[in-house]
Design a protein around this motif. Structure first.
Motif, short mmCIF file in Angstrom:
data_model
loop_
_atom_site.label_atom_id
_atom_site.label_comp_id
_atom_site.label_asym_id
_atom_site.label_seq_id
_atom_site.Cartn_x
_atom_site.Cartn_y
_atom_site.Cartn_z
N HIS A 87 0.73 -1.33 -0.02
CA HIS A 87 0.04 -0.25 0.04
C HIS A 87 0.94 1.28 0.01
O HIS A 87 0.61 2.17 -0.67
CB HIS A 87 -0.91 0.11 1.17
N LEU A 88 2.03 1.25 0.69
CA LEU A 88 2.91 2.62 0.97
C LEU A 88 3.38 2.88 -0.60
O LEU A 88 3.68 3.94 -1.12
CB LEU A 88 4.21 2.35 1.64
N PHE A 89 3.35 1.89 -1.55
CA PHE A 89 3.93 1.93 -2.75
C PHE A 89 3.19 2.43 -3.76
O PHE A 89 3.50 2.64 -5.04
CB PHE A 89 4.98 1.05 -3.24
N THR A 90 1.69 1.89 -3.59
CA THR A 90 0.75 2.23 -4.59
C THR A 90 -0.34 2.99 -4.13
O THR A 90 -1.30 3.39 -4.94
CB THR A 90 0.16 0.84 -4.85
N GLY A 91 -0.61 3.40 -2.70
CA GLY A 91 -1.71 3.80 -2.36
C GLY A 91 -1.92 5.24 -2.52
O GLY A 91 -0.82 6.18 -2.98
N CYS A 92 -3.05 5.96 -2.43
CA CYS A 92 -3.32 7.56 -2.58
C CYS A 92 -2.96 7.96 -1.40
O CYS A 92 -3.04 7.59 -0.40
CB CYS A 92 -4.75 7.41 -2.75
N GLY A 93 -2.45 9.36 -1.51
CA GLY A 93 -2.02 10.08 -0.61
C GLY A 93 -3.15 10.58 0.26
O GLY A 93 -2.91 11.14 1.40
N LEU A 94 -4.34 10.66 -0.26
CA LEU A 94 -5.67 10.99 0.60
C LEU A 94 -6.11 9.95 1.04
O LEU A 94 -7.46 9.95 1.63
CB LEU A 94 -6.44 11.95 -0.29
#
Length: 144
Positions: A87-94
């Motif tokens: 998730h850290l590498f693919t997730g949305c900043g919001l």
């Protein structure tokens, strides 16, 4: 940025790499004290890291967790993925579930650049890299 479990996992891996370099196996209690983490929480984290093959363990009075020289080359990205997934590498900043190139959130482009830099840093940093600086007291792994 990292979950608390991931923070403790990264610190534990660095701590174990340092102690393994000195030829030691480290018990759960020592790890928890060495990185200033709750012992019960650390047990769950160590179980996950062990299951993923990132650390080795031996049971018994002279047992504990350790890493061989090859394991000290494990990257911080591998530790992050073992505990928190990708998730850290693919997730949305919001934190949006629908955020991509076709349907970006308001900070998508800027966050993507930061996320890629973080990925690069974690994929090129190995847990054993900090041994000498820790031994010299230049770096530390717990609150002082």
């Amino acid at each position: 940025m990292f979950s608390k479990a991931c923070e403790y996992g990264i610190r534990a891996m660095i701590y174990i790499a340092q102690r393994s370099r000195q030829g030691e196996r480290v018990g759960l209690k020592d790890i928890a004290q060495g990185i200033d983490s709750p012992e019960a929480f650390m047990a769950k984290i160590m179980q996950a890291l062990s299951r993923q093959g990132l650390v080795q363990s031996v049971k018994g009075p002279h047992g504990g967790f350790y890493m061989d020289t090859q394991a000290s080359k494990i990257t911080l990205a591998q530790v992050v993925r073992a505990i928190d997934g990708d998730h850290l590498f693919t997730g949305c900043g919001l934190g949006l579930t629908e955020c991509n190139e076709k349907k970006p959130c308001p900070i998508h482009d800027e966050f993507k650049l930061i996320r890629n830099k973080i990925r690069s840093l974690l994929e090129t940093t190995q847990v054993g890299e900090f041994n000498e600086l820790l031994e010299k007291g230049v770096l530390h792994l717990k609150r002082i």
